[in-house]
Design a protein around this motif. Structure first.
Motif, short mmCIF file in Angstrom:
data_model
loop_
_atom_site.label_atom_id
_atom_site.label_comp_id
_atom_site.label_asym_id
_atom_site.label_seq_id
_atom_site.Cartn_x
_atom_site.Cartn_y
_atom_site.Cartn_z
N VAL A 330 0.99 -1.29 0.16
CA VAL A 330 0.09 0.28 -0.02
C VAL A 330 0.71 1.01 0.12
N HIS A 331 1.87 1.29 1.17
CA HIS A 331 2.96 2.40 0.61
C HIS A 331 3.36 2.40 -0.62
N GLU A 332 3.33 1.61 -1.36
CA GLU A 332 4.53 1.68 -2.79
C GLU A 332 3.14 2.42 -3.31
N ARG A 333 1.98 2.06 -3.24
CA ARG A 333 1.13 2.42 -3.99
C ARG A 333 0.45 4.05 -4.02
N LEU A 334 0.56 3.98 -2.44
CA LEU A 334 0.73 5.59 -2.35
C LEU A 334 1.85 6.76 -2.64
N ASP A 335 2.94 5.76 -2.79
CA ASP A 335 4.33 6.79 -3.05
C ASP A 335 3.62 6.96 -4.65
N ALA A 336 3.15 6.16 -5.51
CA ALA A 336 2.69 6.23 -7.01
C ALA A 336 1.93 7.04 -7.41
N ALA A 360 -6.63 18.65 -1.06
CA ALA A 360 -6.37 17.60 -1.61
C ALA A 360 -5.67 16.62 -1.99
N ALA A 361 -5.29 15.98 -0.53
CA ALA A 361 -4.10 15.45 -0.19
C ALA A 361 -4.27 14.80 0.75
N LEU A 362 -5.32 14.79 1.40
CA LEU A 362 -6.11 14.13 2.14
C LEU A 362 -7.12 12.80 1.21
N ASP A 363 -7.73 13.93 0.02
CA ASP A 363 -8.30 12.60 -1.07
C ASP A 363 -7.44 12.25 -1.81
N ALA A 364 -5.61 12.37 -2.19
CA ALA A 364 -4.84 11.23 -2.66
C ALA A 364 -4.72 10.10 -1.88
N ALA A 365 -4.25 10.34 -0.59
CA ALA A 365 -4.23 9.39 0.12
C ALA A 365 -5.13 8.10 0.35
N LEU A 366 -6.98 9.23 0.74
CA LEU A 366 -8.37 8.68 0.95
C LEU A 366 -8.27 7.31 -0.84
N ALA A 367 -7.61 8.18 -1.76
CA ALA A 367 -8.05 6.58 -3.21
C ALA A 367 -6.84 5.64 -3.09
N VAL A 368 -6.16 5.74 -2.06
CA VAL A 368 -5.49 4.64 -2.84
C VAL A 368 -5.79 3.41 -1.38
N LEU A 369 -6.11 4.16 -0.07
CA LEU A 369 -6.50 3.53 1.46
C LEU A 369 -7.94 2.54 0.25
N ALA A 370 -8.66 3.58 0.05
CA ALA A 370 -9.34 3.31 -0.39
C ALA A 370 -10.02 1.80 -1.45
N GLU A 371 -8.50 1.64 -2.26
CA GLU A 371 -9.19 0.70 -2.75
C GLU A 371 -8.63 -0.87 -2.38
N PRO A 372 -9.30 -1.59 -3.59
CA PRO A 372 -9.60 -3.54 -2.79
C PRO A 372 -8.08 -3.91 -2.63
N ALA A 373 -7.89 -4.56 -1.90
CA ALA A 373 -6.42 -5.47 -0.96
C ALA A 373 -5.82 -6.15 -2.37
#
Length: 373
Positions: A330-336, A360-373
């Motif tokens: 997940v950290h790698e996807r956040l970085d990407a 906008a920073a929160l939007d970007a983080a939540l978009a990744v965190l909400a992705e299916p594992a």
């Protein structure tokens, strides 16, 4: 929003998705300009005494923001070095510290113990909770007759929990309270004079860059701590090169080891001046508002929040639990996605936000965190 706050926010230029102030806070344009100005002056042969006027500017600002006397503060290049000076200067006895502290708040005491100067005792563990917060009750239950000092972080680097410094101060009585303030100073408006030794590096929440920091000492701390690691700039008549030891200065300057970098002093002085221009309370309110909004959205998305939910129990750190040991992926996807955060182990990611953090920073983080594992 006040004009002062507008100016403060406009001075920074970190990327939108930067949520990693708990590791490093990108300095402002004003700090960068100060370093450039001082470096340029040094290149033209400006006398060093003129450059080192920045030391006094930084120390005066530290005194104002901490509440400690001007003579009770000294500059240090890092939290780690400041803690080492405190550890090596402790009175004989034991220091009590949690084994869950950040390494800088452990190695200082371990190295002093290796040198035969102190004994390290760890806080009694809480069964089944290795990251349990340091509370006044846990501290009181772990004190022994030979305890001379208790060391604690004002904000826990893993969980974001704020320590109850007033409660711990009351629990330990006349013993020394050593506070690692790097995850809190500048963004938590509190009474820092509860500490006998407050140690802060400036590269995180103060946004002053690496090589900056300070130590502030109470009258109790000044009376009991020895300048074992103090050097030639920490003594009276330091410019008298007579080959004999001189008496240490009466204040915190006794812990000075050598002439520090005026570029670092200038950076710290500028960062603190910017902070003073808006006030710590204003910065804290913005961070609390942003962190609360982030936590609310995490909970709405059924994402586990491992930091305290009430704003008065945390600072700018929000830790999110990651299922199935997938924190690193997940950290790698956040970085990407352009989001900078800190991964802790396999099951958690730490996000840290400052006054400049935008939705906008929160939007970007939540978009990744909400992705299916």
């Amino acid at each position: 929003m006040t004009a002062e706050l507008d100016d403060y926010l406009a001075s920074f230029a970190e990327p939108t998705g930067y949520l990693n102030f708990g590791s490093y806070g990108p300095p402002s344009r004003a700090v960068v300009e100060t370093i450039g100005r001082l470096t340029a002056a040094a290149s033209t042969g400006v006398p060093s005494a003129g450059l080192h006027a920045e030391d006094d500017n930084a120390l005066a600002a530290v005194a104002r923001l901490t509440g400690f006397d001007r003579g009770a503060v000294v500059l240090t290049p890092s939290t780690s070095f400041g803690l080492l000076q405190i550890a090596f200067g402790l009175p004989r006895g034991a220091v009590l510290v949690s084994s869950a502290e950040f390494p800088s708040n452990l190695y200082a005491w371990w190295r002093a113990q290796d040198a035969g100067l102190t004994t390290v005792r760890t806080l009694r563990a809480v069964p089944g909770d290795e990251l349990a917060p340091v509370t006044p009750e846990r501290v009181a239950a772990s004190l022994t007759p030979d305890t001379v000092a208790v060391a604690v972080s004002a904000v826990d680097f893993r969980t974001g929990v704020r320590a109850d410094l007033a409660g711990i101060r009351s629990a330990i009585g006349d013993r020394l309270l050593v506070v690692d303030g790097i995850q809190a100073f500048g963004v938590v408006d509190t009474d820092w004079t509860l500490a006998d030794a407050l140690v802060v590096g400036g590269q995180k929440w103060l946004r002053a860059g690496w090589g900056t920091g300070f130590v502030a000492l109470s009258p109790r701390g000044l009376a009991r701590l020895r300048p074992i690691l103090g050097g030639w700039t920490g003594v009276e008549r330091s410019a008298h090169y007579d080959g004999v030891p001189h008496e240490p200065f009466p204040g915190a300057q006794r812990f000075s080891t050598t002439n520090g970098s005026p570029f670092a002093s200038g950076a710290l002085a500028t960062a603190l001046a910017q902070l003073e221009s808006v006030g710590v309370a204003a910065v804290q309110r913005r961070i609390e508002s942003t962190a609360s909004a982030f936590i609310g959205r995490l909970l709405a998305a059924d994402l586990p929040v491992l930091s305290p939910l009430p704003s008065h129990e945390r600072a700018g750190l929000v830790v999110v639990g990651i299922a199935h040991g997938n924190a690193r992926s997940v950290h790698e996807r956040l970085d990407a996605a352009g989001v900078t955060a800190t991964v802790h182990g396999d099951d958690r990611i730490r996000f840290s936000m400052h006054a400049t953090t935008t939705p906008a920073a929160l939007d970007a983080a939540l978009a990744v965190l909400a992705e299916p594992a």
